[in-house]
Design a protein around this motif. Structure first.
Motif, mmCIF file in Angstrom:
data_model
loop_
_atom_site.group_PDB
_atom_site.id
_atom_site.type_symbol
_atom_site.label_atom_id
_atom_site.label_comp_id
_atom_site.label_asym_id
_atom_site.label_seq_id
_atom_site.Cartn_x
_atom_site.Cartn_y
_atom_site.Cartn_z
ATOM 1 N N ASP A 200 0.865 -1.190 0.000
ATOM 2 C CA ASP A 200 0.000 0.000 0.000
ATOM 3 C C ASP A 200 0.898 1.235 0.000
ATOM 4 O O ASP A 200 1.573 1.505 0.988
ATOM 5 N N VAL A 201 0.942 1.938 -1.117
ATOM 6 C CA VAL A 201 1.821 3.119 -1.218
ATOM 7 C C VAL A 201 0.966 4.353 -1.482
ATOM 8 O O VAL A 201 0.123 4.346 -2.374
ATOM 9 N N GLU A 202 1.195 5.397 -0.671
ATOM 10 C CA GLU A 202 0.491 6.661 -0.917
ATOM 11 C C GLU A 202 1.260 7.468 -1.943
ATOM 12 O O GLU A 202 2.480 7.603 -1.837
ATOM 13 N N THR A 203 0.544 8.013 -2.898
ATOM 14 C CA THR A 203 1.203 8.818 -3.933
ATOM 15 C C THR A 203 0.720 10.267 -3.797
ATOM 16 O O THR A 203 -0.351 10.499 -3.228
ATOM 17 N N PRO A 204 1.491 11.227 -4.312
ATOM 18 C CA PRO A 204 1.136 12.637 -4.085
ATOM 19 C C PRO A 204 -0.194 13.030 -4.723
ATOM 20 O O PRO A 204 -0.576 12.482 -5.762
ATOM 21 N N THR A 205 -0.872 13.982 -4.060
ATOM 22 C CA THR A 205 -2.041 14.573 -4.740
ATOM 23 C C THR A 205 -1.706 15.962 -5.270
ATOM 24 O O THR A 205 -2.490 16.543 -6.000
ATOM 25 N N LEU A 206 -0.549 16.493 -4.896
ATOM 26 C CA LEU A 206 -0.093 17.722 -5.549
ATOM 27 C C LEU A 206 0.881 17.281 -6.635
ATOM 28 O O LEU A 206 1.970 16.791 -6.347
ATOM 29 N N PHE A 207 0.471 17.455 -7.874
ATOM 30 C CA PHE A 207 1.263 16.924 -8.974
ATOM 31 C C PHE A 207 1.248 17.935 -10.112
ATOM 32 O O PHE A 207 0.712 19.033 -9.979
ATOM 33 N N ARG A 208 1.791 17.542 -11.236
ATOM 34 C CA ARG A 208 1.777 18.451 -12.374
ATOM 35 C C ARG A 208 0.745 17.978 -13.388
ATOM 36 O O ARG A 208 0.277 16.847 -13.326
ATOM 37 N N ARG A 209 0.412 18.846 -14.309
ATOM 38 C CA ARG A 209 -0.572 18.538 -15.334
ATOM 39 C C ARG A 209 -0.178 17.282 -16.114
ATOM 40 O O ARG A 209 1.000 17.076 -16.406
ATOM 41 N N THR A 210 -1.170 16.419 -16.426
ATOM 42 C CA THR A 210 -0.898 15.260 -17.291
ATOM 43 C C THR A 210 -1.561 15.531 -18.634
ATOM 44 O O THR A 210 -2.741 15.870 -18.668
ATOM 45 N N PRO A 211 -0.803 15.396 -19.719
ATOM 46 C CA PRO A 211 -1.430 15.669 -21.024
ATOM 47 C C PRO A 211 -2.503 14.642 -21.364
ATOM 48 O O PRO A 211 -2.387 13.479 -20.990
ATOM 49 N N LYS A 543 7.235 7.153 -26.610
ATOM 50 C CA LYS A 543 7.558 8.438 -27.215
ATOM 51 C C LYS A 543 6.897 8.543 -28.600
ATOM 52 O O LYS A 543 6.313 9.568 -28.954
ATOM 53 N N TYR A 544 6.977 7.465 -29.344
ATOM 54 C CA TYR A 544 6.398 7.455 -30.694
ATOM 55 C C TYR A 544 4.894 7.734 -30.624
ATOM 56 O O TYR A 544 4.353 8.561 -31.366
ATOM 57 N N ILE A 545 4.220 7.034 -29.712
ATOM 58 C CA ILE A 545 2.763 7.216 -29.609
ATOM 59 C C ILE A 545 2.412 8.629 -29.166
ATOM 60 O O ILE A 545 1.520 9.274 -29.728
ATOM 61 N N LEU A 546 3.149 9.139 -28.191
ATOM 62 C CA LEU A 546 2.844 10.490 -27.707
ATOM 63 C C LEU A 546 3.106 11.537 -28.792
ATOM 64 O O LEU A 546 2.267 12.391 -29.065
ATOM 65 N N GLU A 547 4.274 11.433 -29.414
ATOM 66 C CA GLU A 547 4.671 12.490 -30.350
ATOM 67 C C GLU A 547 4.044 12.340 -31.719
ATOM 68 O O GLU A 547 3.461 13.268 -32.269
ATOM 69 N N SER A 555 7.350 17.143 -23.268
ATOM 70 C CA SER A 555 8.186 17.724 -22.203
ATOM 71 C C SER A 555 7.524 17.480 -20.842
ATOM 72 O O SER A 555 8.208 17.397 -19.821
ATOM 73 N N GLU A 556 6.188 17.360 -20.828
ATOM 74 C CA GLU A 556 5.499 17.141 -19.547
ATOM 75 C C GLU A 556 5.656 15.708 -19.042
ATOM 76 O O GLU A 556 5.255 15.400 -17.930
ATOM 77 N N LEU A 557 6.198 14.830 -19.882
ATOM 78 C CA LEU A 557 6.327 13.427 -19.475
ATOM 79 C C LEU A 557 7.766 12.926 -19.537
ATOM 80 O O LEU A 557 8.008 11.722 -19.515
ATOM 81 N N GLU A 558 8.720 13.881 -19.596
ATOM 82 C CA GLU A 558 10.134 13.500 -19.703
ATOM 83 C C GLU A 558 10.543 12.522 -18.599
ATOM 84 O O GLU A 558 11.274 11.569 -18.835
ATOM 85 N N HIS A 559 10.068 12.795 -17.367
ATOM 86 C CA HIS A 559 10.464 11.966 -16.220
ATOM 87 C C HIS A 559 10.064 10.504 -16.429
ATOM 88 O O HIS A 559 10.807 9.588 -16.125
ATOM 89 N N LEU A 560 8.881 10.293 -17.007
ATOM 90 C CA LEU A 560 8.393 8.928 -17.218
ATOM 91 C C LEU A 560 9.188 8.249 -18.340
ATOM 92 O O LEU A 560 9.621 7.101 -18.222
ATOM 93 N N LEU A 561 9.398 9.013 -19.414
ATOM 94 C CA LEU A 561 10.137 8.452 -20.551
ATOM 95 C C LEU A 561 11.559 8.092 -20.124
ATOM 96 O O LEU A 561 12.092 7.049 -20.508
#
Ligand code: ASP
Length: 632
Positions: A200-211, A543-547, A555-561
Motif C-alpha cells: 500500500d503506497v500513498e502517492t502525491p495529490t499535488l502533482f503536475r498537469r498530465t497531457p 515516445k512514438y505514440i505520444l509524439e 516535455s510534460e512526461l520526460e520523467h516517465l520516458l
C-alpha cells in the motif's frame, strides 16, 4: 477446562456483542457473534444487542433518544439497533426528565434488563423480548429541535440532507452503506496486502498537469505563475513504482476530475488502484475476480467467477454500447442483407453510403404498453442523448393476424418482409425498432433505446432486468485510439500508456485507427466499475505514440520516458471505481449515498458552503487576481 481457559472464554464473550440475524418467531435468541463494539467505551452493551439471555443483568447503554412512548417508555438508539427503556410509576423525576429532553438528545442509561410481559413482546424488533428498567439517566447532550426527523430522511430534499449531512448519516441506510463500504475495503486490503504481498503506497495529490484525459483541478502556489494539478489518477506514479521494483502496488486512492456538473459524478472520488510487474491481462483479470469474491458482502447475492468476456466489437454490435447491461436480452441484430434494395428510399439511401447498415431490436409482446406516442418519445430521447441527427429509426408492430403496422410496410415486398420476419423470428404482438444509418451510430441508437425501453417498461411494473443479480462482464480489445472529439487527429481511447495489441502492431505506422489496445474494462449491470491495461514499457514506443500519433508535448512526461530507459519491467494494472461499485452493492442509484460527505450536483458542499471566496490579501500570495464576473 482449566481456570485460565475459562477466564479467556469469559473475556471473549464479554468483548463480543450479539447481533440478531432475524427476529425469531419462537422469540428465541437467534444471534451470531460479531466483533467487539463496546470495549474501550463507557457502555456495557450496544442498543441492538440485548436479548433474553441478558435478563437480570445490569447494563449501561449510550445512544440517541429515538422517541418517548407515553410517560413511561422511551427508545434509545445507536448504530446496532434500538432498546426500549422504561421507568416505573414511582420514578417521577426520571419521567419528568425524559419529558423535558428532545428527540435525538444523547443519553447514558444504566438499568436492569427485564423480560417483557408476553403481550408486549415485539417480534419485529430485534430486542423486542426485553426492556431495560432505568436506574440512572445522564443527559450527555441535549438536542435542539431538528430540521427534519432522522427516520424520515427519504422525504427530505437531497440539498437539505447534504446541508445536515451529519444528521443524514444517522439514518439506517447511510449507516448500513458506510459500514458495507468500510468492511469491503478492509477485506480488499486483507486480500491484497496480507494474502498476496501487495504494498500500500500513498502517492502525491499535488502533482503536475498530465497531457490528455480529463480536465484537472489546478492548485495555485506561491511560486509565481506555477500551479500544481490534482491527479485524475495515480497512473504515472504507479508505473514509476514498478520501475522502482515495488512489484505489486495498491492504494485506496483519492482522484480528482474537474468535469463540471454531471449527474452521477463527483469531482473527488475514490478508486482502488492496482499495478503489478511481470503480468499479462489474464493475471490482472484473475486477481480482480478473486479479490471481489473474497471481499463480497456475505448477505448479498454471491458472485460467480470467472466473469464472461466480450470484445468491444461484440459489445457494440450486440448491445450498442461498450458497457452492456446483460441482465436482459433484447439484443441488436443486423438485418442489412435482408433490407438491400427494399424499396424504402430512406433505407436504400443509407445503405448506398459507406458503411451503411440496418439493425433492429425486438421487444416481445409489449405493444399495448408501448403506445405509438411513447415509442416516438423514446426514439427522440435516444437520438437527442447521442446528438445523432442522421440515423433513421422506424417502428414496426406485428399485429394479431401477423400483418405489419409501420410507416414502411406498404413499400416493402413480401420477400423483404419474410426475410426480416425470419431474421428476427417475429410473432404477433412484437414491436420491432429498425435503425438505418452509418456503422456504429445505428448500434448506439438502438443500444440507448434498448435501455430507455427497459426503464420505461420497469416504470410500468413490467420486470425486464433480472432482479438482485450482479452481472459482471469483461470488455476487451478496445481500439487504442479514437477520432479526437471536436477536432482533427486521434486521441487515446483510455490513456496514452496502454500497450498495443500484439496482433495489430503492423498497423501502428500506417493505420493507427485500426490498432486495438491491451485495455480491459470491468462492467457491472451496465455500468463501468473498473478499467486498466497492460502498459507500454519501452521508452521509444511510448515516445512514438505520444509524439507521432497523439501529437502531444512530451516535455510534460520526460520523467516517465527517462524512467522507462533505466530498467522498466513489463507491467499492467487496473483501477476500480469504488463509489459506483459500492452504490450498486448497496442497491442505491446515487453514488452520493455511499460517500459520507459528497459534493452536490454542481460540485459544491451545501454543509460548509465550499468552495468559498478568499480575500485579495490571501490571493496576493499566489499572485492571483479574480476577474470581475461577466454579466450574461
Ligand atoms: N488510471 C486508469 C484510470 O483511472 C486505470 C488504469 O489504467 O489502471 O481509469
Amino acid at each position: 477446562m482449566s481456570f485460565l481457559a475459562l477466564r479467556r472464554l469469559f473475556s471473549q464473550v464479554k468483548r463480543h456483542h450479539l447481533e440478531f440475524l432475524a427476529p425469531s418467531n419462537q422469540h428465541g435468541c437467534k444471534y451470531r457473534m460479531i466483533s467487539d463494539a463496546v470495549s474501550f467505551t463507557q457502555r456495557s452493551h450496544t442498543c441492538g444487542s440485548l436479548c433474553k439471555d441478558n435478563v437480570g443483568q445490569k447494563v449501561k447503554l449510550c445512544g440517541w433518544l429515538q422517541y418517548n412512548r407515553g410517560t413511561q417508555f422511551s427508545v434509545l438508539r445507536d448504530w446496532t439497533g434500538i432498546t426500549q427503556i422504561f421507568t416505573t410509576s414511582k420514578q417521577k423525576e426520571f419521567q419528568d426528565l425524559m419529558k423535558s429532553i428532545k428527540h435525538e438528545s444523547v443519553l447514558c442509561v444504566v438499568g436492569k434488563v427485564k423480560s417483557r410481559p408476553d403481550k408486549d413482546i415485539n417480534p419485529n424488533m430485534a430486542t423486542g423480548e426485553i426492556e431495560v428498567e432505568v436506574e440512572e439517566i445522564e443527559v450527555l447532550s441535549q438536542a435542539e429541535p431538528l430540521p427534519f426527523p432522522v427516520s424520515e430522511f427519504y422525504k427530505i430534499s437531497e440539498r437539505i440532507r447534504m446541508e445536515y449531512r451529519y444528521l443524514d448519516i444517522r439514518s439506517k441506510q447511510m449507516q448500513r452503506n458506510l459500514r458495507i463500504r468500510s468492511k469491503m475495503i478492509m477485506k480488499m486490503r486483507e486480500f491484497l496486502a496480507n494474502k498476496h504481498e501487495f504494498v500500500d503506497v500513498e502517492t502525491p495529490t499535488l502533482f503536475r498537469r498530465t497531457p490528455g484525459g480529463a480536465k484537472e483541478f489546478v492548485v495555485p502556489t506561491q511560486h509565481h505563475g506555477k500551479f500544481y494539478s490534482l491527479p485524475q489518477s495515480p497512473q504515472q506514479f504507479k508505473q514509476l513504482l514498478m520501475v522502482g521494483g515495488i512489484d505489486r502496488y495498491f492504494q485506496i486512492a483519492r482522484c480528482y476530475r474537474d468535469e463540471g456538473a454531471k449527474p452521477d459524478r463527483q469531482p473527488e472520488f475514490t478508486q482502488l488502484d492496482i499495478e503489478m510487474s511481470f503480468v499479462e491481462r489474464e493475471g490482472v483479470i484473475q486477481l480482480i475476480e478473486e479479490m471481489l469474491q473474497y471481499s463480497w458482502p456475505e448477505d448479498c447475492t454471491q458472485i460467480v467467477t470467472p466473469f464472461p468476456h466480450i470484445t468491444y466489437e461484440q459489445a457494440m454490435r450486440l448491445y450498442g454500447t461498450d458497457k452492456p447491461d446483460t441482465r436482459f436480452n433484447m439484443k441488436i441484430q443486423d438485418i442489412t442483407s435482408s433490407c438491400k434494395d427494399c424499396g424504402v428510399t430512406l433505407i436504400d439511401d443509407k445503405l448506398q453510403k459507406d458503411n451503411g447498415n440496418v439493425v433492429a431490436i425486438k421487444v416481445s409482446d409489449t405493444q399495448r404498453i408501448l403506445s405509438k406516442k411513447c415509442v416516438e418519445d423514446l426514439k427522440t430521447d435516444a437520438l437527442k442523448a447521442l446528438g445523432d441527427i442522421k440515423t433513421v429509426v422506424i417502428p414496426i408492430r406485428v399485429l394479431d393476424d401477423g400483418s405489419w403496422q409501420s410507416p414502411i410496410s406498404k413499400h416493402l415486398s413480401d420477400h423483404v418482409r419474410i426475410n426480416i420476419s425470419n431474421d428476427l423470428d417475429l410473432q404477433p404482438g412484437d414491436l420491432v425498432l429498425i435503425a438505418a444509418g452509418q456503422n456504429y451510430s445505428t448500434y448506439e441508437v438502438l443500444g440507448k433505446l434498448r435501455l430507455f425501453i427497459a426503464d420505461y417498461l420497469e416504470s410500468k411494473d413490467i420486470q425486464v432486468r433480472e432482479k438482485d443479480v450482479f452481472n459482471f462482464l469483461w470488455v476487451t480489445d478496445f481500439p487504442l485510439f479514437l477520432p479526437k472529439e471536436g477536432g482533427e487527429g486521434l486521441e487515446s481511447a483510455h490513456h496514452p500508456f496502454t500497450d498495443v495489441h500484439p496482433d495489430d502492431r503492423h498497423f501502428l505506422d500506417t493505420h493507427p485507427e485500426k490498432v486495438r489496445g491491451l485495455h480491459y474494462d470491468l462492467v457491472l449491470n451496465g455500468s463501468e466499475v473498473g478499467g486498466g491495461s497492460i502498459r507500454i514499457h519501452h521508452s521509444h514506443l511510448q515516445k512514438y505514440i505520444l509524439e507521432q500519433i497523439l501529437k502531444v508535448d512530451i516535455s510534460e512526461l520526460e520523467h516517465l520516458l527517462k524512467a522507462f530507459t533505466l530498467g522498466c519491467p513489463p507491467h499492467g494494472g487496473i483501477a476500480l471505481g469504488l463509489d459506483r461499485l459500492f452504490a450498486m452493492i448497496c442497491g442505491t442509484p446515487s453514488i452520493r449515498d455511499v460517500i459520507a460527505f459528497p459534493k452536490s450536483h454542481d460540485g459544491k458542499d451545501p454543509m460548509s458552503k465550499a468552495p468559498a471566496t478568499v480575500s485579495q490579501c490571501e490571493l496576493d500570495t499566489y499572485h492571483i487576481q479574480v476577474k470581475p464576473q461577466q454579466s450574461s
